[in-house]
Enzyme design. Structure first.
Site, short mmCIF file in Angstrom:
data_model
loop_
_atom_site.label_atom_id
_atom_site.label_comp_id
_atom_site.label_asym_id
_atom_site.label_seq_id
_atom_site.Cartn_x
_atom_site.Cartn_y
_atom_site.Cartn_z
N GLU A 11 3.08 -8.56 4.37
CA GLU A 11 4.29 -8.14 5.52
C GLU A 11 5.16 -9.19 5.65
OE1 GLU A 11 2.06 -6.65 9.37
OE2 GLU A 11 1.32 -5.56 8.20
N GLU A 50 -2.81 -0.54 3.48
CA GLU A 50 -2.86 -0.86 5.37
C GLU A 50 -2.72 0.68 5.39
OE1 GLU A 50 -2.07 -3.45 7.78
OE2 GLU A 50 -2.44 -5.14 5.90
O1 AHR Z 1 -4.83 -5.08 10.10
C1 AHR Z 1 -4.72 -5.37 11.51
C2 AHR Z 1 -2.91 -6.52 10.18
O2 AHR Z 1 -2.17 -5.91 10.72
C3 AHR Z 1 -3.21 -7.13 9.22
O3 AHR Z 1 -3.33 -7.97 9.79
C4 AHR Z 1 -1.60 -7.12 9.69
O4 AHR Z 1 -1.10 -7.08 8.30
C5 AHR Z 1 -1.06 -5.52 9.86
O5 AHR Z 1 -0.67 -5.53 11.15
#
Ligand code: AHR
Length: 533
Positions: free
Chosen positions: A207, A331
């Site tokens: 991110e 994610e």
């Molecule tokens: O999964 C939780 C958080 O969500 C992670 O650390 C981040 O990459 C995302 O914003």
């Protein structure tokens, strides 16, 4: 036989298969498959995982310590190891997430008593407790040990936000160099692991548009090039560049355009990450207590992933027509506002219900249908965080309904995707902003060694469906078996006290010449498997 009597006959069957001919079957939905004309291989890595030092994920969820009374393997929770192995977890991403861009790998090696306590990115948002700081008891050796116990490929997110290319390259050498080559390999051996870790998957930051450095795409592209140009490739790497926040209102297409524009003339990454949360945090939706519109709202937001994949794939194709870069959805999951944590320090842990299981089935069907585009995906996160397969606190441990969907879909791993013609119409459903349209039947299929797997999800809270799966090209099915995950209560969940409230059951499937017939209950996910002759 009408639909109602078919259902009755199905319910009374002792095992999950009905053979031979029978009375006419009135199908609500007829889907078509050509098992003889399969498409791309479904990367097994699509069914991947993610753990981060956040709340109770690592400390307590995964790592209980060697002296714990909780059954463990060298400090790692045994139930976690056993169940991850059982579902064939193909990979595990670590150490973050946002935590990765503040993590310095040297803090997690050497004698455990000598490891420093360091800052935890998430600390500002949590009360002091088990996770107030990073104790570094779970470092790279413990992580790779866990991966080896499970049989999963390690996928490491390197620190770009507060690290340097040198720190990254040293970590790669420490992990992958053979003993006797560079000093870092000998240091690894002195710390207990003579055999190189053979880490192939490396994320170059996380991110980077947000917690990983708040960069613009062209700034990140410049960093990406610096970080990978002198990458020490002892093992053929698979390098993943930070991609968009896919759940943004506009899908964040500008990040993808900006990154690839700035990478023109350079070597494209192997993977381009997409984060796609079904993000309910800005809404009043609750994880465990909801009515029909909130059920459908989650599913409606979840299926937007289909378009996000299409859009970014198309955008990348403008710069790389050969599509050397594949998508890595590293994610994904349903993220509710806080309120259902298992305990205050276990931030971001959520009650997981049948709704989340249905969302998972629909997500996996999307991944499967886009098999040629997606190299990997990682649920956020495997235990005690967001869309978890497991919840754990001390001696307590439970498999959530999402775990069972992972288990059911494992038949698709490394099989060849079979395109599905699914003309079933969309449903008009109530949602937060009024009526909306949702796919009425989610489906995907695959074949391996003449073994066909079909997964179906019925998102309706009102109606069961009678489904005929028509096999084209003269294919015939034998030995069909079905497995269903459902519950009469859409809010059903598994708790520490009642761990098996939601679990799969055998489901009858009728084999009729070139077709399979079954009843698909409302709010249910089904796996059908059969041999093809
Ligand atoms: O999964 C939780 C958080 O969500 C992670 O650390 C981040 O990459 C995302 O914003």
């Amino acid at each position: 036989m009408n639909r109602r009597t078919f259902l009755k006959a199905g319910a009374s069957a002792a095992i999950g298969a009905l053979a031979g001919s029978g009375p006419a079957f009135a199908a609500d939905a007829e889907i078509g498959l050509s098992p003889g004309e399969p498409g791309a291989v479904i990367s097994p890595q699509i069914y991947g995982h993610f753990i981060e030092h956040l709340g109770g994920v690592i400390y307590d969820g995964v790592w209980v310590g060697q002296n714990s009374s909780v059954p463990n393997v060298d400090g790692i929770r045994k139930r976690f190891v056993d169940d991850m192995k059982r579902i064939g977890a193909p990979n595990l991403r670590w150490p973050g997430g946002c935590f990765a861009d503040g993590y310095h790998w040297r803090d997690g090696i050497g004698k455990s008593s000598g490891r420093p306590r360091t800052y935890n990115f998430w600390q500002g948002r949590m009360p002091a407790g088990i996770d107030a700081t990073e104790t570094n008891q779970f470092g790279i050796h413990e992580f790779v040990h866990l991966c080896r116990l499970v049989g999963a490929q390690p996928y490491i997110a390197a620190n770009v936000g507060s690290g340097t290319p040198r720190e990254f390259h040293d970590w790669v050498s420490y992990c992958n160099a053979p003993v006797g080559t560079v000093s870092l390999a000998d240091e690894r051996a002195a710390n207990g692991d003579k055999q190189p870790f053979g880490v192939r998957y490396w994320g170059v930051g996380n991110e980077s548009w947000g917690c990983g450095g708040a960069m613009r795409p062209e700034e990140y592209a410049a960093q990406y090039r610096r970080f990978v140009t002198q990458f020490p490739a002892y093992t053929e790497p698979f390098l993943v560049a930070t991609g968009p926040r896919g759940h943004s209102a506009d899908g964040d297409i500008a990040w993808t355009t900006g990154f690839f524009e700035a990478m023109r003339g350079g070597i494209p990454p192997n993977g381009f990450s997409i984060h796609f949360y079904t993000d309910l945090r800005p809404t009043p939706l609750k994880a465990g207590d909801f009515k029909a519109p909130e059920w459908y709202e989650v599913l409606l937001r979840g299926v937007r992933l289909d378009k996000v994949i299409e859009d970014h794939w198309k955008e990348i194709g403008k710069f790389d027509a050969a599509h050397r870069t594949k998508l890595v959805v590293d994610e994904w999951g349903v993220w509710y506002a806080s309120g259902s944590e298992i305990a205050p320090a276990y931030i971001l842990s959520e009650t997981i219900t049948l709704r989340d299981a249905v969302h998972t089935g629909m997500t996996f069907d999307i991944f499967n249908r886009h098999a040629g585009k997606i190299a990997m995906a990682n649920v956020a996160q495997s235990i005690n965080c967001i869309h978890s397969l497991f919840l754990a606190q001390g001696a307590k441990f439970v498999r959530t309904p999402v775990y069972h969907v992972f288990d059911m879909y494992r038949s698709h791993m490394a099989a060849r995707q079979v395109p599905v013609s699914n003309p079933f119409p969309e449903l008009s459903v109530p949602a937060l902003a009024g009526q909306a349209r949702l796919p009425g039947l989610s489906a995907s299929a695959s074949i391996r060694n003449r073994r066909l797997a079909v997964t179906l999800t019925n998102p309706s809270l009102d109606a069961a469906l009678s489904v005929r799966i028509r096999l084209a090209g003269g294919a015939h099915a034998t030995e069909a078996r079905g497995l269903v995950l459902t519950h009469q209560d859409m809010r059903a969940t598994n708790t520490f006290a009642n761990p098996d409230e939601v679990k799969p059951a055998a489901h009858p499937v009728r084999v009729v010449a070139d077709a399979l017939e079954l009843s698909l209950p409302k709010q249910a996910i089904i796996l059908v498997e059969c041999d093809i002759t």
